[in-house]
Design an enzyme around this catalytic site. Structure first.
Site, PDB file in Angstrom:
ATOM      1  N   ASP A   1      -7.462  40.462   9.510  1.00 15.12           N
ATOM      2  CA  ASP A   1      -8.359  39.481   8.949  1.00 15.12           C
ATOM      3  C   ASP A   1      -8.764  38.516  10.065  1.00 15.12           C
ATOM      4  O   ASP A   1      -8.036  38.361  11.059  1.00 15.12           O
ATOM      5  CB  ASP A   1      -7.640  38.745   7.818  1.00 15.12           C
ATOM      6  CG  ASP A   1      -8.473  37.621   7.243  1.00 15.12           C
ATOM      7  OD1 ASP A   1      -9.629  37.882   6.871  1.00 15.12           O
ATOM      8  OD2 ASP A   1      -7.966  36.485   7.195  1.00 15.12           O
TER       9      ASP A   1
ATOM     10  N   ASP B   1     -10.379  34.849   9.791  1.00 17.19           N
ATOM     11  CA  ASP B   1     -10.127  33.418   9.636  1.00 17.19           C
ATOM     12  C   ASP B   1      -8.734  33.160   9.077  1.00 17.19           C
ATOM     13  O   ASP B   1      -8.379  33.666   8.012  1.00 17.19           O
ATOM     14  CB  ASP B   1     -11.189  32.805   8.716  1.00 17.19           C
ATOM     15  CG  ASP B   1     -12.599  33.014   9.252  1.00 17.19           C
ATOM     16  OD1 ASP B   1     -12.787  32.835  10.468  1.00 17.19           O
ATOM     17  OD2 ASP B   1     -13.497  33.384   8.474  1.00 17.19           O
TER      18      ASP B   1
ATOM     19  N   ASP C   1      -9.135  28.709  10.628  1.00 18.56           N
ATOM     20  CA  ASP C   1     -10.078  28.854   9.527  1.00 18.56           C
ATOM     21  C   ASP C   1     -11.005  27.642   9.481  1.00 18.56           C
ATOM     22  O   ASP C   1     -10.632  26.567   8.999  1.00 18.56           O
ATOM     23  CB  ASP C   1      -9.313  28.997   8.207  1.00 18.56           C
ATOM     24  CG  ASP C   1     -10.236  29.339   7.045  1.00 18.56           C
ATOM     25  OD1 ASP C   1     -11.454  29.470   7.265  1.00 18.56           O
ATOM     26  OD2 ASP C   1      -9.735  29.464   5.907  1.00 18.56           O
TER      27      ASP C   1
ATOM     28  N   SER D   1     -18.896  35.368   3.336  1.00 14.89           N
ATOM     29  CA  SER D   1     -19.868  35.038   2.289  1.00 14.89           C
ATOM     30  C   SER D   1     -20.872  33.991   2.745  1.00 14.89           C
ATOM     31  O   SER D   1     -21.883  33.765   2.078  1.00 14.89           O
ATOM     32  CB  SER D   1     -19.141  34.544   1.041  1.00 14.89           C
ATOM     33  OG  SER D   1     -18.407  33.358   1.311  1.00 14.89           O
TER      34      SER D   1
ATOM     35  N   CYS E   1     -17.404  45.961  -1.326  1.00 14.76           N
ATOM     36  CA  CYS E   1     -16.795  45.858   0.000  1.00 14.76           C
ATOM     37  C   CYS E   1     -16.052  44.544   0.218  1.00 14.76           C
ATOM     38  O   CYS E   1     -15.322  44.417   1.204  1.00 14.76           O
ATOM     39  CB  CYS E   1     -17.844  46.040   1.089  1.00 14.76           C
ATOM     40  SG  CYS E   1     -19.213  44.870   1.054  1.00 14.76           S
TER      41      CYS E   1
ATOM     42  N   LYS F   1     -13.204  42.050   0.097  1.00 14.71           N
ATOM     43  CA  LYS F   1     -11.786  42.052  -0.250  1.00 14.71           C
ATOM     44  C   LYS F   1     -11.562  41.133  -1.442  1.00 14.71           C
ATOM     45  O   LYS F   1     -12.149  40.048  -1.495  1.00 14.71           O
ATOM     46  CB  LYS F   1     -10.951  41.585   0.962  1.00 14.71           C
ATOM     47  CG  LYS F   1     -10.975  42.530   2.157  1.00 14.71           C
ATOM     48  CD  LYS F   1     -10.193  41.970   3.353  1.00 14.71           C
ATOM     49  CE  LYS F   1     -10.888  40.771   3.984  1.00 14.71           C
ATOM     50  NZ  LYS F   1     -10.173  40.266   5.189  1.00 14.71           N
TER      51      LYS F   1
END
Length: 593
Positions: free
Chosen positions: A34, A36, A42, A79, A121, A123
């Protein structure tokens, strides 16, 4: 008296699935990360490369993975693209900065959608993990993902990959409790990945045993003689595999199944493999590739409902062990079991070399005293013990559960593609509350799934209640081999942490794991197969190892909603096989009218 029977399925071991060439067996080809909170700090919706800050120790950890020959990919939800908070060009600059600071990655996989887009797609959906594995030229089963939230873990497990959670301040406590593998930081996660990779390879200072052709099947109760001209059966080196190796797993059917990879590793090198198991594991022993002879005896220091220890019983077992004339023995156990009583008996009959995992001081009972950290999956424990004894899994045999092929499922189950619900368990604490199981059946059937309910001879009333006249009820009518055939024909299996979950893993069938946390999920959950875990990981029974539920109301499982099971099947890619129906129509369909 102990029961000794030949197993003529040894030749099945040569048909390993998805094996890869190379010098040593490998659990992992690639590490997925992953972005961030895992690789970099993050910063919400960051489109500015100057705000990229690596997580502590990230560069050194990644370089260690690269040095070990592991490929690296980033799998990340972004996003901010869908929300218009940054552009693809800005995202590209951020990723270029990440590589400038942390080194190159072999692939970047990005979901550009928001939750409202309902894409396949983002997660926790597993599509990014499947895509990353393809880009890296491997399979999800040979990948491990490192992430910081539950979505990362869910996506990895649903694809069949392994997952490591590295918590940060944004990680919810329930996500940490539910994760199969938790590490303090990225460096710790990487160190354990490399340790596990190394653990199934042979020790550098011990040569592996040469592979040899399997012997002919032997008669009941006899010891196979060496071929003419084969020389002495005693090995000429420590860890030698030219003679007879006794392997031991005296426990339930599921325990025997998860030990299978370790036994296959021994069988790839030894001339003859004898398996000592208990009565509860006998049927599973018949399904294992690589075993020549099965010895059945209940060990009172292992069995959960042990018979009294008596002189005649121990004398009979000792005589049988002597007749095997093993060159060496490898005693497979769970972390809470002791190999030392059996090691003592084996010493008395002259077994020269004994290997086992033992936290307790073994004195001179063990030649190889292996140690494994708590929480390692049971199949990996077995593989690492076999490797420590000088018997690594061959590089062309996939490190996975595997059983011999089974015939097609019985006609009553219907054509393959149904969903199996197995509500019971030998340990009551791990079985489903019957009312909940019945509600799950009703929800699935109404959604268009074909459901088959399975159970043992003592669960006929349970399966009848759960099937409710709308699902196929096969309770009480299946031996383990029949159950394996039913599981192998399923699109998915819904089950607690009990034997059929491991059967499903062995046949590559996805699992909805309704997991009671009495034992660690990372150690006992389905291994290297697409899985979704449901249930309360923080229930009061957590870590108790209780066979009977110690908490009124069975709270670890009773809070599961049938709709969650339906969602889990969707996440696993298991679609209904017929249009949704009303409850009344479902009842008629189940009755065959």
């Amino acid at each position: 008296m102990p029961q000794v029977e030949p197993d003529q399925r040894r030749s099945a071991r040569v048909g390993a699935r998805s094996g890869r060439g190379g010098g040593v067996p490998r659990l992992f080809d690639a590490v997925l990360l992953d972005r961030d909170g895992t690789l970099i700090e993050d910063v919400p919706y960051n489109g500015d490369p100057q705000r990229v800050r690596p997580m502590p120790g990230a560069r050194a950890a990644l370089d260690a993975l690269r040095a070990a020959g592991l490929r690296l990919a980033v799998v990340t939800n972004q996003s901010g693209l869908a929300k218009g908070l940054f552009t693809e060009a800005q995202l590209g600059l951020v990723h270029a900065r990440v590589e400038q600071l942390l080194g190159p990655f072999d692939a970047w996989l990005v979901c550009p959608h928001d939750d409202e887009d309902r894409c396949d797609c983002r997660k926790p959906a597993p599509k990014l993990i499947h895509a990353a594995a393809r880009r890296l030229g491997t399979t999800p089963q040979r990948c491990v993902l490192i992430g910081d939230i539950g979505r990362d873990v869910t996506a990895a497990l649903a694809a069949g990959a392994q997952a490591v959670l590295v918590p940060t301040p944004v990680t919810r406590s329930a996500e940490t409790s539910a994760a199969p593998w938790v590490a303090e930081d990225l460096a710790t996660a990487v160190a354990e990945i490399l340790r596990r990779q190394t653990a199934i390879a042979p020790p550098a200072d011990r040569p592996t045993a040469p592979s040899v052709a399997p012997p002919s099947p032997v008669a009941v109760g006899t010891v196979s003689p060496p071929p003419v001209g084969a020389g002495p059966t005693r090995s000429s080196r420590p860890g030698g595999g030219t003679g007879t190796v006794l392997v031991v797993r005296s426990d339930s059917a599921g325990d025997v199944v998860v030990t299978g990879p370790g036994i296959r590793a021994v069988a790839a090198h030894a001339r003859r493999v004898v398996l000592l198991c208990g009565p509860r594991g006998r049927a599973a022993a018949d399904l294992l590739p690589g075993v020549d002879t099965v010895v059945v005896h209940q060990l009172p220091w292992i069995d959960p409902v042990p018979a009294p220890v008596t002189g005649p019983d121990i004398a009979a077992l000792t005589a049988t062990l002597a007749a095997i004339n093993a060159d060496e023995a490898i005693i497979f156990t769970s972390y809470h079991q002791s190999p030392l009583p059996l090691a003592l008996l084996l010493r008395t009959v002259g077994v020269e070399r004994i290997s086992a995992i033992s936290d307790d001081y073994p004195g001179s009972l063990l030649d190889v005293r292996h140690r494994v950290p708590v929480g390692v999956p049971e199949p990996e424990r077995a593989l690492s013990l076999a490797a420590a004894a000088g018997y690594p899994l061959p590089p062309d045999d996939e490190p996975a559960l595997r059983l011999r092929p089974v015939p097609p499922p019985p006609a009553r189950a219907g054509v393959p593609g149904y969903v199996v619900l197995h509500p019971g368990s030998a340990a009551q604490s791990r079985g489903l509350p019957p009312d909940l199981a019945a509600d799950i059946v009703r929800t699935l059937v109404e959604a268009g799934h074909r459901v088959v309910v399975t159970g043992g001879p003592d669960e006929v009333a349970l399966t009848a209640q759960v099937a409710g006249g709308i699902a196929v009820d096969l309770g009480g009518g299946t031996e383990l081999a029949d159950l394996a055939a039913i599981v192998a024909g399923a699109a998915a299996v819904i089950v607690g942490n009990t034997g059929p979950a491991h059967l499903a893993a062995a046949y590559g069938v996805p699992v909805v794991s309704l997991f009671a946390p009495t034992v660690p999920f990372g150690q006992w959950g389905p291994w290297r197969v697409p899985t979704v875990r449901l249930g309360d990981p923080d229930a009061p029974c957590r870590g108790t190892r209780a066979a009977t539920c110690p908490v009124p109301g069975h709270p670890c499982l009773s809070g599961i909603r049938p709709g969650e099971v339906l969602t889990a099947l969707t996440l696993l890619g298991v679609a209904p096989t017929r249009p949704p129906m009303l409850a009344e129509a479902a009842t008629l369909a189940g009755s065959g009218r």
